[in-house]
Design a protein around this motif. Structure first.
Motif, PDB file in Angstrom:
ATOM      1  N   ASN A 282      45.025  -3.447 -23.751  1.00 28.52           N
ATOM      2  CA  ASN A 282      46.545  -3.612 -23.954  1.00 28.52           C
ATOM      3  C   ASN A 282      46.550  -4.438 -25.281  1.00 28.52           C
ATOM      4  N   TRP A 283      45.835  -5.400 -25.314  1.00 34.51           N
ATOM      5  CA  TRP A 283      46.148  -6.204 -26.600  1.00 34.51           C
ATOM      6  C   TRP A 283      45.606  -5.542 -27.943  1.00 34.51           C
ATOM      7  N   ILE A 284      44.709  -4.439 -27.722  1.00 36.87           N
ATOM      8  CA  ILE A 284      44.472  -3.849 -28.951  1.00 36.87           C
ATOM      9  C   ILE A 284      45.354  -2.890 -29.231  1.00 36.87           C
ATOM     10  N   GLU A 285      45.714  -2.234 -27.985  1.00 37.43           N
ATOM     11  CA  GLU A 285      47.147  -1.290 -28.625  1.00 37.43           C
ATOM     12  C   GLU A 285      48.213  -2.051 -29.020  1.00 37.43           C
ATOM     13  N   THR A 286      48.674  -3.173 -28.479  1.00 37.95           N
ATOM     14  CA  THR A 286      49.837  -3.876 -28.887  1.00 37.95           C
ATOM     15  C   THR A 286      49.612  -4.446 -30.403  1.00 37.95           C
ATOM     16  N   LYS A 287      48.383  -4.762 -30.724  1.00 39.62           N
ATOM     17  CA  LYS A 287      48.134  -5.136 -32.268  1.00 39.62           C
ATOM     18  C   LYS A 287      47.988  -4.029 -33.190  1.00 39.62           C
ATOM     19  N   LYS A 288      48.016  -2.867 -32.695  1.00 37.69           N
ATOM     20  CA  LYS A 288      47.615  -1.428 -33.371  1.00 37.69           C
ATOM     21  C   LYS A 288      46.429  -1.524 -34.069  1.00 37.69           C
ATOM     22  N   ILE A 289      45.502  -1.864 -33.468  1.00 38.96           N
ATOM     23  CA  ILE A 289      44.107  -2.098 -34.224  1.00 38.96           C
ATOM     24  C   ILE A 289      43.080  -0.925 -33.286  1.00 38.96           C
ATOM     25  N   THR A 290      42.112  -0.558 -34.084  1.00 38.50           N
ATOM     26  CA  THR A 290      41.054   0.345 -33.407  1.00 38.50           C
ATOM     27  C   THR A 290      40.034  -0.604 -32.597  1.00 38.50           C
ATOM     28  N   SER A 291      39.650   0.203 -31.640  1.00 41.63           N
ATOM     29  CA  SER A 291      38.234  -0.548 -31.013  1.00 41.63           C
ATOM     30  C   SER A 291      37.281  -0.993 -31.749  1.00 41.63           C
ATOM     31  N   ASP A 292      36.922  -0.195 -32.812  1.00 43.16           N
ATOM     32  CA  ASP A 292      35.757  -0.463 -33.705  1.00 43.16           C
ATOM     33  C   ASP A 292      36.128  -1.912 -34.498  1.00 43.16           C
ATOM     34  N   ALA A 293      37.331  -1.768 -35.083  1.00 44.58           N
ATOM     35  CA  ALA A 293      37.851  -2.954 -35.867  1.00 44.58           C
ATOM     36  C   ALA A 293      37.654  -4.239 -34.913  1.00 44.58           C
ATOM     37  N   PHE A 294      38.100  -3.967 -33.613  1.00 50.37           N
ATOM     38  CA  PHE A 294      38.197  -5.296 -32.869  1.00 50.37           C
ATOM     39  C   PHE A 294      36.664  -5.671 -32.487  1.00 50.37           C
ATOM     40  N   VAL A 295      35.838  -4.764 -32.218  1.00 51.57           N
ATOM     41  CA  VAL A 295      34.390  -5.087 -32.095  1.00 51.57           C
ATOM     42  C   VAL A 295      33.662  -5.751 -33.190  1.00 51.57           C
ATOM     43  N   ASN A 296      34.027  -5.202 -34.342  1.00 53.82           N
ATOM     44  CA  ASN A 296      33.265  -5.537 -35.611  1.00 53.82           C
ATOM     45  C   ASN A 296      33.832  -7.082 -35.968  1.00 53.82           C
ATOM     46  N   GLU A 297      35.218  -7.304 -35.811  1.00 55.63           N
ATOM     47  CA  GLU A 297      35.716  -8.604 -36.354  1.00 55.63           C
ATOM     48  C   GLU A 297      35.315  -9.527 -35.284  1.00 55.63           C
ATOM     49  N   LEU A 298      35.487  -9.384 -33.928  1.00 48.78           N
ATOM     50  CA  LEU A 298      35.052 -10.401 -33.118  1.00 48.78           C
ATOM     51  C   LEU A 298      33.671 -10.767 -32.948  1.00 48.78           C
ATOM     52  N   ALA A 299      32.960  -9.715 -33.295  1.00 47.46           N
ATOM     53  CA  ALA A 299      31.342 -10.003 -33.426  1.00 47.46           C
ATOM     54  C   ALA A 299      31.111 -11.109 -34.662  1.00 47.46           C
ATOM     55  N   THR A 300      31.904 -10.701 -35.748  1.00 42.72           N
ATOM     56  CA  THR A 300      31.623 -11.660 -36.991  1.00 42.72           C
ATOM     57  C   THR A 300      32.225 -13.083 -36.646  1.00 42.72           C
ATOM     58  N   LYS A 301      33.277 -13.143 -35.788  1.00 50.84           N
ATOM     59  CA  LYS A 301      33.841 -14.576 -35.487  1.00 50.84           C
ATOM     60  C   LYS A 301      33.050 -15.271 -34.504  1.00 50.84           C
ATOM     61  N   SER A 302      32.074 -14.619 -33.599  1.00 50.28           N
ATOM     62  CA  SER A 302      31.402 -15.176 -32.708  1.00 50.28           C
ATOM     63  C   SER A 302      30.334 -15.889 -33.254  1.00 50.28           C
ATOM     64  N   GLU A 303      29.912 -15.658 -34.520  1.00 51.31           N
ATOM     65  CA  GLU A 303      28.759 -16.074 -35.290  1.00 51.31           C
ATOM     66  C   GLU A 303      27.396 -16.282 -34.368  1.00 51.31           C
ATOM     67  N   ASN A 304      27.319 -15.029 -33.876  1.00 49.54           N
ATOM     68  CA  ASN A 304      26.179 -14.638 -32.764  1.00 49.54           C
ATOM     69  C   ASN A 304      26.037 -15.754 -31.563  1.00 49.54           C
ATOM     70  N   ASN A 305      27.357 -15.992 -31.157  1.00 50.87           N
ATOM     71  CA  ASN A 305      27.292 -17.056 -30.102  1.00 50.87           C
ATOM     72  C   ASN A 305      27.740 -16.353 -28.767  1.00 50.87           C
TER      73      ASN A 305
END
Length: 323
Positions: A163-186
């Protein structure tokens, strides 16, 4: 970095003797470590000639090796050496032996540390090191896989995340890649942030505005709670009682220390459920900070001038209560 998970997986697969230090649960002393290892060795190898009060670890290991079958190995896993509470000195951490019998191995984990402060002395033993920071690419792959699992298969959070992804109008791939980067492998970052997104706590932020790394996540949470606001004094006092005592403490003890309404204190403890670890001790529900890295972050807040005077007040109230 996943060190405790790797240790737990190893123990699960090979059924090894083990001890997991835990600062928040006050299970991090040499005495508790030896008591646990001694009992595990006695039970597994049916040791009969053991003095349960006097035999040190070296003696126990020698007696155990006599029970090993040909070519068998005794491997003992010990997690989180960084959380051990032990007086400074020339002894090994947890008073581990400097010499080991043949076919005996220790598998140890700890957070990053200064090699000069290793406190692991050996005599004629080979020590091998595995630095998990060297596996960034593999970790990143696992991080992405975990995010996608939560997004597509986690029954508790997938609907909120989608629901958050749809509301922000982003793709699943974009969400996965960006959040993975922000996690700093943690993975601890994901353990906090993914449920927060699913529960709508970041509805006012876009993808790029999500916290960068675990420390930024803690900082974002601190700011959103307005912990430095004078109107939040009771929250600051509750949190720093948890920090100062750093072991499980009952809600009753907290509201007696700060002399505030019991219901108000309990409401705040319930609100902080994702950061606190409740456990029942002597029929009382006690609370402690969930993870060592969050406790480290909170301790660093002592450098902030706006709360220094309040710290003194909290410490004095704790002292008065204990007296």
């Amino acid at each position: 970095m996943g060190k405790s998970t790797i240790a737990a997986k190893y123990v699960f697969e090979y059924k090894t003797i083990c001890y997991f230090n835990n600062l928040q649960e006050n299970r991090n002393s040499p005495e508790l470590f030896l008591q646990s290892i001694r009992q595990q060795l006695i039970n597994r190898y049916q040791l009969k000639d053991v003095d349960k009060d006097k035999d040190d670890l070296s003696t126990l290991l020698v007696k155990t090796t006599a029970k090993l079958s040909t070519n068998a190995k005794l491997i003992i896993v010990v997690d989180a050496l960084d959380e051990v509470q032990q007086e400074p000195g020339g002894e090994n951490i947890l008073y581990l032996p400097k010499i080991l019998p043949d076919n005996v191995y220790f598998f140890l984990t700890r957070r990053r540390y200064d090699l000069n402060k290793e406190r692991l002395y050996t005599e004629g033993l080979k020590k091998e090191y595995l630095n998990l920071t060297k596996y960034d690419q593999e970790n990143q792959h696992d991080i992405q896989k975990y995010i996608r699992f939560c997004l597509e298969n986690d029954p508790e959070h997938k609907d909120g995340l989608q629901n958050w992804i749809e509301t922000k109008k982003i793709t699943s791939d974009a969400f996965v890649n960006e959040l993975a980067t922000k996690s700093e492998n943690n993975f601890m970052y994901l353990r906090y942030v993914l449920p927060a997104i699913a529960e709508g706590k970041y509805n006012d932020l876009n993808l790029t505005q999500l916290p960068q790394g675990l420390q930024d996540y803690y900082k974002t949470h601190w700011e959103r709670m307005k912990m430095n606001d004078s109107s939040k004094k009771i929250r600051v006092m509750i949190l720093f009682i948890l920090v100062e005592i750093s072991t499980p403490i009952s809600g009753e003890m907290i509201y007696e220390i700060i002399n505030e309404d019991e219901c108000d204190v309990q409401d705040i403890l319930d609100e902080w459920t994702e950061y606190l670890k409740p456990q029942t001790i002597d029929e009382d529900i006690c609370y402690s900070i969930y993870h060592a890295s969050f406790l480290d972050f909170l301790k660093a807040k002592r450098e902030f001038n706006p709360t220094r005077e309040l710290f003194e007040e909290v410490n004095q109230r704790i002292a008065n209560y204990l007296e």
